[in-house]
Enzyme design. Structure first.
Site, mmCIF file in Angstrom:
data_model
loop_
_atom_site.group_PDB
_atom_site.id
_atom_site.type_symbol
_atom_site.label_atom_id
_atom_site.label_comp_id
_atom_site.label_asym_id
_atom_site.label_seq_id
_atom_site.Cartn_x
_atom_site.Cartn_y
_atom_site.Cartn_z
ATOM 1 N N LYS A 48 0.827 -1.216 0.000
ATOM 2 C CA LYS A 48 0.000 0.000 0.000
ATOM 3 C C LYS A 48 0.865 1.272 0.000
ATOM 4 C CE LYS A 48 -2.101 -1.861 3.549
ATOM 5 N NZ LYS A 48 -1.734 -3.272 3.370
ATOM 6 N N ILE A 49 1.889 1.294 0.866
ATOM 7 C CA ILE A 49 2.709 2.514 0.967
ATOM 8 C C ILE A 49 3.633 2.643 -0.249
ATOM 9 C CG2 ILE A 49 4.496 3.689 2.326
ATOM 10 C CD1 ILE A 49 3.154 2.389 4.838
ATOM 11 N N THR A 95 11.277 4.448 6.000
ATOM 12 C CA THR A 95 10.132 4.831 6.839
ATOM 13 C C THR A 95 9.375 3.564 7.251
ATOM 14 O OG1 THR A 95 8.727 5.141 4.888
ATOM 15 C CG2 THR A 95 9.802 7.105 5.759
ATOM 16 N N SER A 96 10.040 2.409 7.138
ATOM 17 C CA SER A 96 9.324 1.155 7.395
ATOM 18 C C SER A 96 9.579 0.653 8.819
ATOM 19 C CB SER A 96 9.711 0.123 6.343
ATOM 20 O OG SER A 96 8.804 -0.940 6.396
ATOM 21 N N ARG A 97 10.664 -0.044 9.040
ATOM 22 C CA ARG A 97 11.045 -0.468 10.390
ATOM 23 C C ARG A 97 12.563 -0.372 10.501
ATOM 24 N NH1 ARG A 97 6.702 0.440 11.704
ATOM 25 N NH2 ARG A 97 5.108 -0.869 12.668
ATOM 26 N N ASP A 155 12.976 7.458 9.412
ATOM 27 C CA ASP A 155 11.898 7.783 10.348
ATOM 28 C C ASP A 155 11.833 6.715 11.433
ATOM 29 O OD1 ASP A 155 9.533 9.321 11.135
ATOM 30 O OD2 ASP A 155 8.389 7.541 10.530
ATOM 31 N N GLU A 214 14.965 2.248 18.472
ATOM 32 C CA GLU A 214 14.156 3.442 18.745
ATOM 33 C C GLU A 214 13.311 3.342 20.009
ATOM 34 O OE1 GLU A 214 11.704 3.299 15.071
ATOM 35 O OE2 GLU A 214 9.959 3.170 16.395
ATOM 36 N N HIS A 221 9.706 8.476 14.071
ATOM 37 C CA HIS A 221 8.535 7.641 13.779
ATOM 38 C C HIS A 221 7.261 8.488 13.674
ATOM 39 C CE1 HIS A 221 7.492 3.140 13.909
ATOM 40 N NE2 HIS A 221 6.574 3.777 13.202
ATOM 41 N N GLN A 222 7.332 9.495 12.821
ATOM 42 C CA GLN A 222 6.188 10.396 12.674
ATOM 43 C C GLN A 222 5.539 10.302 11.293
ATOM 44 O OE1 GLN A 222 8.536 14.366 12.748
ATOM 45 N NE2 GLN A 222 6.926 14.734 11.259
ATOM 46 N N ALA A 223 6.037 9.363 10.463
ATOM 47 C CA ALA A 223 5.518 9.313 9.089
ATOM 48 C C ALA A 223 4.002 9.109 9.070
ATOM 49 C CB ALA A 223 6.218 8.210 8.305
HETATM 50 P P1 NAD Z 1 1.877 -3.844 2.852
HETATM 51 O O1 NAD Z 1 1.677 -5.116 3.558
HETATM 52 O O2 NAD Z 1 0.745 -3.229 2.090
HETATM 53 O O3 NAD Z 1 3.112 -3.957 1.846
HETATM 54 C C1 NAD Z 1 4.311 -4.594 2.178
HETATM 55 C C2 NAD Z 1 4.918 -5.115 0.886
HETATM 56 O O4 NAD Z 1 6.198 -5.669 1.186
HETATM 57 C C3 NAD Z 1 4.094 -6.248 0.247
HETATM 58 O O5 NAD Z 1 3.855 -5.953 -1.115
HETATM 59 C C4 NAD Z 1 4.968 -7.473 0.405
HETATM 60 O O6 NAD Z 1 4.818 -8.413 -0.638
HETATM 61 C C5 NAD Z 1 6.347 -6.846 0.410
HETATM 62 N N1 NAD Z 1 7.381 -7.716 0.936
HETATM 63 C C6 NAD Z 1 7.283 -8.668 1.892
HETATM 64 N N2 NAD Z 1 8.472 -9.257 2.075
HETATM 65 C C7 NAD Z 1 9.328 -8.667 1.227
HETATM 66 C C8 NAD Z 1 10.717 -8.839 0.941
HETATM 67 N N3 NAD Z 1 11.429 -9.763 1.568
HETATM 68 N N4 NAD Z 1 11.280 -8.047 0.007
HETATM 69 C C9 NAD Z 1 10.556 -7.104 -0.655
HETATM 70 N N5 NAD Z 1 9.244 -6.912 -0.434
HETATM 71 C C10 NAD Z 1 8.643 -7.681 0.492
HETATM 72 O O7 NAD Z 1 2.412 -2.824 3.974
HETATM 73 P P2 NAD Z 1 2.393 -1.232 3.922
HETATM 74 O O8 NAD Z 1 1.117 -0.739 4.482
HETATM 75 O O9 NAD Z 1 2.824 -0.775 2.589
HETATM 76 O O10 NAD Z 1 3.515 -0.906 5.021
HETATM 77 C C11 NAD Z 1 4.874 -1.216 4.797
HETATM 78 C C12 NAD Z 1 5.626 -1.072 6.094
HETATM 79 O O11 NAD Z 1 5.633 0.305 6.495
HETATM 80 C C13 NAD Z 1 4.963 -1.794 7.301
HETATM 81 O O12 NAD Z 1 5.413 -3.110 7.399
HETATM 82 C C14 NAD Z 1 5.388 -0.971 8.483
HETATM 83 O O13 NAD Z 1 6.496 -1.594 9.094
HETATM 84 C C15 NAD Z 1 5.803 0.363 7.906
HETATM 85 N N6 NAD Z 1 5.003 1.484 8.420
HETATM 86 C C16 NAD Z 1 5.666 2.548 8.970
HETATM 87 C C17 NAD Z 1 4.945 3.637 9.426
HETATM 88 C C18 NAD Z 1 5.627 4.858 10.010
HETATM 89 O O14 NAD Z 1 4.961 5.692 10.641
HETATM 90 N N7 NAD Z 1 6.921 5.043 9.824
HETATM 91 C C19 NAD Z 1 3.554 3.614 9.353
HETATM 92 C C20 NAD Z 1 2.922 2.520 8.769
HETATM 93 C C21 NAD Z 1 3.649 1.453 8.294
#
Ligand code: NAD
Length: 331
Positions: free
Chosen positions: A154-155, A232-234, A258, A263, A295-297
């Site tokens: 999604k992101i 901005t993921s983990r 982020d 953290e 972690h404000q994204a």
């Molecule tokens: P999502 O589940 O919609 O998308 C994750 C994508 O990663 C999927 O398409 C999946 O197939 C892919 N994936 C899984 N394993 C993989 C790998 N080994 N290599 C490459 N791609 C792989 O999730 P999302 O909603 O897009 O969120 C992504 C991440 O963003 C979350 O897991 C979360 O940790 C992080 N996040 C951070 C914040 C923030 O405030 N910083 C907020 C929301 C989410």
């Protein structure tokens, strides 16, 4: 339902109290994080409502179950801080908020790219000090740059949409191809090819065992000199020590994060007057080409409001015995 709400901040109360007018749950707000030491707070509550830095490992789950807690409601998307297998064995249900506003995170991601590229943070403090020199502020056009997205869920898809508007060439690595990204012209490539070709690499996959330290010494060695890396993921997707070495050798030209592996003890708190003990984090803050946000994204009105609504709806569904569409279960 009786909810013990952990890691509460004033903004959580504001949004959850408002959303709860519709659901009527009995919420008790605790500032403490949920961990072994604070377990007692959850005694007598059906549900523990938790956030990204609460620790819900096997020992916490065993104690929660023994105390009568039947539901762990995550008010975030990621669930790497919950031992899902133990929860299943113990019969504790786990729910999350899989999507609230991917736009919020995607927009912040691109904000980090632009801040680093155009050095907005430097320029602002210079101008405020009366220094109008442009030396050191040279940026580059985003148009025609190659951006590599690791993860096009999604992101990642939202980031691709925004960058498409900038005229970037977008390549991606994911286990599954996203049709909306393909329609946009995103080209899927192998991970090493992405590392080798991208001017900007942005991480949008979840943290799993297989993605832990995805960006390590070996991965960085495959990248272009001067690459921009955005996370901005983990936090643990990047080996921060390896990133520091690569920043020192100028292999990494820009780093925007982020999230940070350690953290948990830092983010979401005011540490102004505390002695910093995390030397890795402290070193990261010394580089002129590193931008860090805490972690404000996700932190927009729309996202926090959606988080509150979905979390309380998840809890109501559990209470009514409905299908849990947002349940987290072992693979
Ligand atoms: P999502 O589940 O919609 O998308 C994750 C994508 O990663 C999927 O398409 C999946 O197939 C892919 N994936 C899984 N394993 C993989 C790998 N080994 N290599 C490459 N791609 C792989 O999730 P999302 O909603 O897009 O969120 C992504 C991440 O963003 C979350 O897991 C979360 O940790 C992080 N996040 C951070 C914040 C923030 O405030 N910083 C907020 C929301 C989410």
């Amino acid at each position: 339902m009786k909810i013990a709400f952990f890691s509460t901040k004033p903004y959580d109360r504001k949004f959850f109290d408002l959303a709860n007018e519709k659901f009527g749950h009995e919420i008790t707000y605790f500032e403490s994080k949920l961990r072994r030491e604070t377990l007692k707070l959850a005694e007598g509550y059906d549900c523990a409502c938790v956030f990204v830095n609460d620790q819900i490992d096997a020992s916490v789950l065993i104690a929660l179950a023994a105390q009568g807690t039947r539901l762990v409601a995550l008010r975030c998307a990621g669930f790497n801080n919950v031992d899902i297998n133990s929860a299943k064995e113990l019969g504790v249900a786990v729910v999350r908020v899989p999507a609230y506003s991917p736009y919020a995170v995607a927009e912040h991601t691109v904000g980090l790219m632009l801040a680093l590229n155009r050095k907005v943070y430097w320029a602002n403090s210079r101008v405020k000090e009366g220094n109008f020199s442009l030396d050191g502020l040279l940026g580059f056009d985003m148009r025609n740059r190659t951006v590599g997205l690791v993860g096009t869920g999604k992101i990642g898809e939202c980031v691709a949409n925004i960058l498409n508007g900038f005229g970037c060439e977008i390549i991606a690595y994911d286990k599954f191809e996203n049709q909306a990204c393909l329609d946009l012209g995103v080209k899927y490539v192998e991970r090493d090819e992405l590392f080798a070709r991208a001017d900007i690499i942005s991480l949008h996959c979840p943290l799993f065992k297989e993605t832990y330290h995805l960006v390590d010494m070996d991965a960085i060695a495959k990248m272009k000199k001067g690459v921009m890396i955005i996370n901005t993921s983990r936090g643990a997707l990047i080996d921060a020590r390896a990133a520091i070495e690569a920043l020192k050798s100028e292999k990494i030209g820009y780093l925007g994060i982020d999230v940070y592996e350690e953290e948990e003890e830092l983010f979401f708190e005011d540490k102004t007057f505390e002695i910093r003990t995390d030397d890795v984090f402290a070193r990261l803050t010394t580089f002129p080409n590193v931008v860090i946000t805490g972690h404000q994204a996700y932190f927009t009105e729309e996202a926090v409001s959606a988080i509150a609504n979905t979390t309380l709806e998840n809890i109501s569904s559990y209470e009514k015995g409905d299908d849990l569409t947002n349940a987290v279960t072992p693979d």
